[in-house]
Design an enzyme around this catalytic site. Structure first.
Site: not given
Ligand SMILES: NC(=O)c1ccc[n+]([C@@H]2O[C@H](COP(=O)([O-])OP(=O)(O)OC[C@H]3O[C@@H](n4cnc5c(N)ncnc54)[C@H](O)[C@@H]3O)[C@@H](O)[C@H]2O)c1
Length: 251
Positions: A142, A155
């Site tokens: 990501s 995350y």
């Protein structure tokens, strides 16, 4: 039809980017296992009706026995594993909050699913790939890990781990001619993200403002890069992280 006779496992393929990846690999001839903690039976049936070989398997990527069973069933059904796409993650359901408010249990589960899951899957497929002296592993990381996005520290940490795992695994598996690469999407309008109002409000417009190509990103924007890295065209590429984000992060 780059993937004729190839067998791919795509984790987290019940929806969003994972489903789009599974659809693309199937459309190019791969037999695809849609592995998800949720039931992807309807999605697999739709692929079968379109003429593809597809199978939905329910598995929790953070559970060792579940992952082992997933790979064993794949090999029993399709005979081999050529491609692993580590896409499953706690992603669109993240609750944005200051790091001081992240419960330890949430932190642990995030690392278990997003970082240990790809480790468990890579470990389970590696004997099958090593036996053939070939294989492709594509990790979905990501852009938040490049950017240091706030309010999702657990995350971001998990995706940073997956990026560095990509490099180290590339070196460990390289002697068996297995490539390990990552695709790093920017903010992408998957079904799940479209349903997350807090994400939309915080990221949709601001993500576009950072891009060389000023538009929304969609799951279909991600799949070409994944298919390329899973193909023979990428046979001499390993340990790389390819940002697919409209030109937002340069690294
Ligand atoms: N959408 C984005 O903006 C964006 C941006 C950067 C990276 N990514 C990454 O792309 C991937 C897909 O994103 P998305 O938006 O489609 O996510 P999503 O949340 O919509 O879908 C994730 C899928 O993973 C499955 N899953 C969750 N936990 C699991 C587990 N323990 N075992 C097996 N399956 C599990 C879910 O059931 C779901 O089908 C994720 O790795 C995400 O981190 C997404």
């Amino acid at each position: 039809m780059r993937f004729t006779d190839k067998v791919a496992i795509v984790s987290g393929a019940q929806t969003g980017i994972g489903l789009a990846i599974a659809q693309r690999l199937a459309s190019e001839g791969a037999a695809v296992v849609l592995a998800d903690i949720a039931d992807a039976g309807a999605q697999a049936r739709a692929l079968q009706e379109a003429g593809a070989r597809a199978l939905a398997l329910t598995a929790d990527v953070a559970d060792e026995a579940s992952v082992q069973g997933l790979v064993e069933r794949t090999v029993a059904e399709f005979g081999r594993v050529d491609i692993l796409v580590n896409n499953a993650a706690i992603a669109s359901r993240i609750q944005l909050r200051p790091f001081e408010e992240i419960p330890v249990a949430e932190w642990r589960r995030m690392q278990d699913v997003n970082a240990m899951g790809p480790f468990l899957l890579a470990r389970a497929v590696s004997p099958h790939m090593r036996a053939r002296q070939s294989g492709r592993i594509v990790n979905i990381t990501s852009g938040t890990a490049f950017k240091g996005a706030p309010f999702m520290l657990d995350y971001v940490a998990s995706k940073g781990a997956l990026m560095t795992m990509t490099r180290a695994l590339a070196r460990e598996l390289g002697p068996s001619f297995i490539t390990v690469n990552a695709v790093s999407p920017g903010y992408t309008l998957s079904e799940g993200n479209l349903a997350n109002e807090a994400f939309l409000a915080r990221y949709r417009a601001s993500a576009i403002a950072t891009r060389a190509l000023p538009r929304d990103g969609w799951p279909e924007d991600i799949v070409g890069a994944v298919a390329f890295l899973a193909s023979d065209d990428a046979a001499f590429i390993s340990g790389q992280i390819l940002a697919v984000d409209g030109g937002s992060v340069y690294h």
